[in-house]
Design an enzyme around this catalytic site. Structure first.
Site, PDB file in Angstrom:
ATOM      1  CB  THR A  79      -3.674  -8.540   7.297  1.00 18.76           C
ATOM      2  OG1 THR A  79      -2.272  -8.787   6.880  1.00 18.76           O
ATOM      3  CG2 THR A  79      -3.780  -7.462   8.397  1.00 18.76           C
TER       4      THR A  79
ATOM      5  CG  HIS B 139       1.591 -20.031   7.148  1.00 18.45           C
ATOM      6  ND1 HIS B 139       1.619 -21.358   7.200  1.00 18.45           N
ATOM      7  CD2 HIS B 139       1.078 -19.571   8.244  1.00 18.45           C
ATOM      8  CE1 HIS B 139       1.170 -21.988   9.062  1.00 18.45           C
ATOM      9  NE2 HIS B 139       0.168 -20.807   9.059  1.00 18.45           N
TER      10      HIS B 139
ATOM     11  CD  GLU C  73      24.946 -20.953  29.941  1.00 14.79           C
ATOM     12  OE1 GLU C  73      25.000 -22.160  30.124  1.00 14.79           O
ATOM     13  OE2 GLU C  73      25.431 -20.770  30.629  1.00 14.79           O
TER      14      GLU C  73
ATOM     15  CB  SER D 234       3.296   0.061   2.918  1.00 11.43           C
ATOM     16  OG  SER D 234       4.502  -0.856   4.069  1.00 11.43           O
TER      17      SER D 234
ATOM     18  NE  ARG E 105      -1.019   0.296   5.294  1.00 17.31           N
ATOM     19  CZ  ARG E 105       0.357  -0.148   5.898  1.00 17.31           C
ATOM     20  NH1 ARG E 105      -0.198  -1.460   5.603  1.00 17.31           N
ATOM     21  NH2 ARG E 105      -0.073   0.340   7.263  1.00 17.31           N
TER      22      ARG E 105
END
Length: 340
Positions: free
Chosen positions: A86, A109, A232, A52, A49
């Site tokens: 989104t 994903h 650690e 952005s 956009r």
């Protein structure tokens, strides 16, 4: 069932010749995909956009930035690297209406495809290339001539060559040098959510916080508690990453190994595994997805409160203090918020 694992020799980057890849979004995964593909000789455009803050970051990396709708119109392959919450709205308003039959919709994903939040039109090829690591690692490994293993899956293949195009894309971001593992949208989505929630993010951070709190509440110095239960962890994980858990146990002292083998199961006991099964059930049923989507629609009030509470934990202040004493940690940082 045997896994199909592909490498550079199995993928033809030439399948992307003459094609435009639109990377929609420029966050952790988006910046890595766009920069790696461009460095591999692929024609890339970034969809963002106009307001952005990522526009300047992408342009400073030599990438052309246009609106998401324009990127989709130009694209032969549109890769969504937006946040899960989104992506659906952006897809419905800007991407879906501009994809033509024969185009490819790609995702990093499987969440929205698997749970049905995004339903591509017939005639559109749909595939996933999901690196098994944060985008900052994907970019850093590529720059070092290496790669991050990635998962590949096909959900729709009207053109008959979607797997080959997906493999070419995966090769373009560097995954072919590490291994491209074929899976399904369901398997990637459900195992990814489970791993994040119970081990990699949720389980690990809760375990570290509980260890830190236990030592501090017992009167030990916060700095000592931080070193022993948080700092650690990387040293141990690096040993496991290199050659497995047995390799880590070989490397540590006998005292540490004996404590690992005898006390670890008392901390992570059968009750923990039963609660893990409950969480897996919530993922498989779609209950978690519905909860997450509703949280976003309600303005993320609970999400923001939980994030703020986590950031305010005393261990974060102690950690910042200790890291300032180790300036070398800032050299070659994976995450530079001003650039990626």
């Amino acid at each position: 069932m045997a896994l199909n694992i592909y490498y550079d020799k199995d993928a033809d980057l030439g399948r992307l010749d003459g094609k435009t890849v639109a990377v929609i979004g420029y966050g952790s995964q988006g910046h890595a995909h766009a920069q790696n593909l461009q460095a591999s000789g692929v024609n890339v455009v970034v969809g963002l956009r106009k307001d952005s803050p990522s526009c300047a970051k992408a342009e400073s990396a030599g990438l052309r930035v246009v609106s998401p709708a324009e990127a989709a119109r130009e694209a032969d392959i549109a890769m969504l690297t937006l946040p899960d919450e989104t992506a659906t709205q952006v897809y419905e308003e800007h991407i879906g209406p501009n994809l033509l039959p024969g185009n490819y919709l790609a995702v990093a994903h499987g969440f929205n495809i698997h749970f049905g939040s995004i339903q591509p039109a017939e005639g559109v090829n749909v595939f996933m290339v999901a690196p098994k690591g944060p985008g900052h690692t994907v970019r850093a490994h590529y720059e070092q001539g290496r790669g991050v293993p990635s998962l590949v899956a096909v959900a729709a293949d009207p053109s008959g060559d979607t797997l080959q195009v997906a493999l070419a894309y995966a090769k373009g971001i560097g995954a072919g040098s590490a291994g491209i593992i074929e899976t399904s949208f369901r398997e990637e989505t459900e195992t990814d959510l489970f791993g994040e929630q119970t081990v990699l993010c949720g389980g690990l951070t809760a375990l570290m916080a509980a260890g830190y709190e236990t030592l501090v509440e017992a009167g030990y110095a916060p700095e000592m508690a931080y070193f022993e239960t948080i700092h650690e962890v990387k040293l141990i994980v690096d040993l496991i990453y290199e050659d497995g858990i047995a390799n880590m146990r070989y490397s540590v002292s006998n005292t540490a190994e004996y404590g690992d083998l005898t006390r670890g199961p008392r901390v992570i006991d059968a009750g923990v595994k039963e609660r893990m099964k409950e969480i897996l059930g919530e993922i498989q049923s779609g209950a978690f997805a519905k909860e997450f989507i509703l949280e976003n629609r309600s303005g993320n009030v609970q999400f923001r409160a939980l994030r703020k509470r986590g950031e305010a934990h005393p261990m974060e202040k102690v950690g910042a203090k200790l890291r300032n004493l180790m300036p070398w940690l800032k050299e070659q940082r994976l995450v530079d918020r001003s650039k990626n």
